[in-house]
Scaffold this motif. Structure first.
Motif, PDB file in Angstrom:
ATOM      1  N   ASP A  25       8.585  39.257 -26.277  1.00 55.05           N
ATOM      2  CA  ASP A  25       8.692  38.105 -27.180  1.00 55.05           C
ATOM      3  C   ASP A  25      10.094  38.001 -27.747  1.00 55.05           C
ATOM      4  O   ASP A  25      10.897  38.909 -27.648  1.00 55.05           O
ATOM      5  CB  ASP A  25       7.643  38.169 -28.293  1.00 55.05           C
ATOM      6  CG  ASP A  25       7.913  39.264 -29.307  1.00 55.05           C
ATOM      7  OD1 ASP A  25       8.709  40.172 -29.013  1.00 55.05           O
ATOM      8  OD2 ASP A  25       7.320  39.235 -30.386  1.00 55.05           O
ATOM      9  N   GLY A  26      10.383  36.883 -28.308  1.00 53.33           N
ATOM     10  CA  GLY A  26      11.725  36.615 -28.807  1.00 53.33           C
ATOM     11  C   GLY A  26      12.418  35.668 -27.846  1.00 53.33           C
ATOM     12  O   GLY A  26      12.062  35.570 -26.676  1.00 53.33           O
ATOM     13  N   LYS A  27      13.396  34.979 -28.346  1.00 57.57           N
ATOM     14  CA  LYS A  27      14.064  33.943 -27.562  1.00 57.57           C
ATOM     15  C   LYS A  27      14.864  34.501 -26.397  1.00 57.57           C
ATOM     16  O   LYS A  27      14.992  33.853 -25.368  1.00 57.57           O
ATOM     17  CB  LYS A  27      14.978  33.131 -28.483  1.00 57.57           C
ATOM     18  CG  LYS A  27      15.648  31.971 -27.809  1.00 57.57           C
ATOM     19  CD  LYS A  27      16.419  31.133 -28.799  1.00 57.57           C
ATOM     20  CE  LYS A  27      17.077  29.951 -28.117  1.00 57.57           C
ATOM     21  NZ  LYS A  27      17.823  29.132 -29.054  1.00 57.57           N
ATOM     22  N   TRP A  28      15.379  35.705 -26.507  1.00 61.80           N
ATOM     23  CA  TRP A  28      16.356  36.181 -25.546  1.00 61.80           C
ATOM     24  C   TRP A  28      15.876  37.280 -24.616  1.00 61.80           C
ATOM     25  O   TRP A  28      16.511  37.527 -23.583  1.00 61.80           O
ATOM     26  CB  TRP A  28      17.612  36.643 -26.287  1.00 61.80           C
ATOM     27  CG  TRP A  28      18.218  35.522 -27.058  1.00 61.80           C
ATOM     28  CD1 TRP A  28      18.189  35.347 -28.414  1.00 61.80           C
ATOM     29  CD2 TRP A  28      18.897  34.388 -26.532  1.00 61.80           C
ATOM     30  NE1 TRP A  28      18.825  34.178 -28.755  1.00 61.80           N
ATOM     31  CE2 TRP A  28      19.266  33.564 -27.610  1.00 61.80           C
ATOM     32  CE3 TRP A  28      19.232  33.983 -25.243  1.00 61.80           C
ATOM     33  CZ2 TRP A  28      19.958  32.377 -27.444  1.00 61.80           C
ATOM     34  CZ3 TRP A  28      19.914  32.792 -25.090  1.00 61.80           C
ATOM     35  CH2 TRP A  28      20.267  32.009 -26.176  1.00 61.80           C
ATOM     36  N   LYS A  29      14.792  37.980 -24.923  1.00 65.75           N
ATOM     37  CA  LYS A  29      14.399  39.121 -24.099  1.00 65.75           C
ATOM     38  C   LYS A  29      14.076  38.737 -22.669  1.00 65.75           C
ATOM     39  O   LYS A  29      14.519  39.394 -21.729  1.00 65.75           O
ATOM     40  CB  LYS A  29      13.211  39.860 -24.725  1.00 65.75           C
ATOM     41  CG  LYS A  29      13.605  40.694 -25.910  1.00 65.75           C
ATOM     42  CD  LYS A  29      12.415  41.490 -26.377  1.00 65.75           C
ATOM     43  CE  LYS A  29      12.724  42.268 -27.621  1.00 65.75           C
ATOM     44  NZ  LYS A  29      11.558  43.001 -28.096  1.00 65.75           N
ATOM     45  N   VAL A  31      15.144  36.173 -21.067  1.00 67.40           N
ATOM     46  CA  VAL A  31      16.401  35.736 -20.454  1.00 67.40           C
ATOM     47  C   VAL A  31      17.217  36.953 -20.029  1.00 67.40           C
ATOM     48  O   VAL A  31      17.765  36.993 -18.917  1.00 67.40           O
ATOM     49  CB  VAL A  31      17.205  34.848 -21.440  1.00 67.40           C
ATOM     50  CG1 VAL A  31      18.581  34.526 -20.899  1.00 67.40           C
ATOM     51  CG2 VAL A  31      16.430  33.583 -21.754  1.00 67.40           C
ATOM     52  N   VAL A  53      23.579  32.969 -27.140  1.00 66.40           N
ATOM     53  CA  VAL A  53      23.176  34.135 -27.924  1.00 66.40           C
ATOM     54  C   VAL A  53      24.402  34.723 -28.635  1.00 66.40           C
ATOM     55  O   VAL A  53      25.486  34.797 -28.071  1.00 66.40           O
ATOM     56  CB  VAL A  53      22.486  35.197 -27.031  1.00 66.40           C
ATOM     57  CG1 VAL A  53      23.422  35.738 -25.967  1.00 66.40           C
ATOM     58  CG2 VAL A  53      21.902  36.320 -27.866  1.00 66.40           C
ATOM     59  N   GLN A  61      18.436  42.653 -29.293  1.00 64.97           N
ATOM     60  CA  GLN A  61      17.456  42.483 -28.226  1.00 64.97           C
ATOM     61  C   GLN A  61      17.592  43.590 -27.178  1.00 64.97           C
ATOM     62  O   GLN A  61      16.598  44.122 -26.690  1.00 64.97           O
ATOM     63  CB  GLN A  61      17.616  41.112 -27.564  1.00 64.97           C
ATOM     64  CG  GLN A  61      17.393  39.943 -28.502  1.00 64.97           C
ATOM     65  CD  GLN A  61      15.937  39.734 -28.854  1.00 64.97           C
ATOM     66  OE1 GLN A  61      15.220  39.076 -28.128  1.00 64.97           O
ATOM     67  NE2 GLN A  61      15.514  40.296 -29.960  1.00 64.97           N
ATOM     68  N   ARG A 115      12.072  16.882 -26.423  1.00 71.88           N
ATOM     69  CA  ARG A 115      12.356  17.421 -27.754  1.00 71.88           C
ATOM     70  C   ARG A 115      13.549  16.818 -28.376  1.00 71.88           C
ATOM     71  O   ARG A 115      14.478  16.379 -28.036  1.00 71.88           O
ATOM     72  CB  ARG A 115      12.540  18.938 -27.698  1.00 71.88           C
ATOM     73  CG  ARG A 115      11.230  19.605 -27.407  1.00 71.88           C
ATOM     74  CD  ARG A 115      11.423  21.078 -27.394  1.00 71.88           C
ATOM     75  NE  ARG A 115      10.098  21.687 -27.308  1.00 71.88           N
ATOM     76  CZ  ARG A 115       9.875  22.939 -27.527  1.00 71.88           C
ATOM     77  NH1 ARG A 115      10.846  23.739 -27.845  1.00 71.88           N
ATOM     78  NH2 ARG A 115       8.680  23.428 -27.423  1.00 71.88           N
TER      79      ARG A 115
END
Length: 115
Positions: A25-29, A31, A53, A61, A115
């Motif tokens: 989880d998390g925005k960057w893991k 990626v 980032v 991360q 969005r």
């Protein structure tokens, strides 16, 4: 501050999914895991590939991924110091999942245009 981890995972519905998702989880893991599939990578190369980032977020991360055993960090004793990141065996086992997420994202990119 590090996120709180579950102290135990019981047999309630969804616990295996919750456990797996908590690791990526998390925005960057995800990626980071995606870009590490290409092989051993240095910090600045990961930063360039990941996009927006911040260095601090990337470091956090990477530390969490290493602590969870999904990634390995190798420090070379030289001046200036050289650090390389690569997937561990456990991290490589996530490759089909990361590839499936990418395929799904490619197929549903129109959702993000709204969005």
């Amino acid at each position: 501050m590090a996120k709180a981890r579950h102290s135990r995972l019981d047999c309630t519905p969804g616990c295996a999914v919750e456990a797996a998702v908590s690791l990526i989880d998390g925005k960057w893991k995800a990626v980071i895991l995606y870009h590490l599939q290409d092989g051993t990578t240095r910090f600045n190369e990961l930063r360039r590939r990941a996009g927006d980032v911040t260095p601090r977020m990337l470091i956090n991360q990477l530390r969490e991924l290493e602590a969870d055993g999904l990634m390995e960090r190798e420090v070379f004793a030289q001046v200036p110091p050289r650090v390389e990141y690569s997937l561990s065996d456990r991290g490589r086992s996530l490759s089909p999942i990361i590839a499936a997420l990418k395929d799904w994202g490619d197929a549903n990119m129109d959702l993000f245009a709204r969005r």
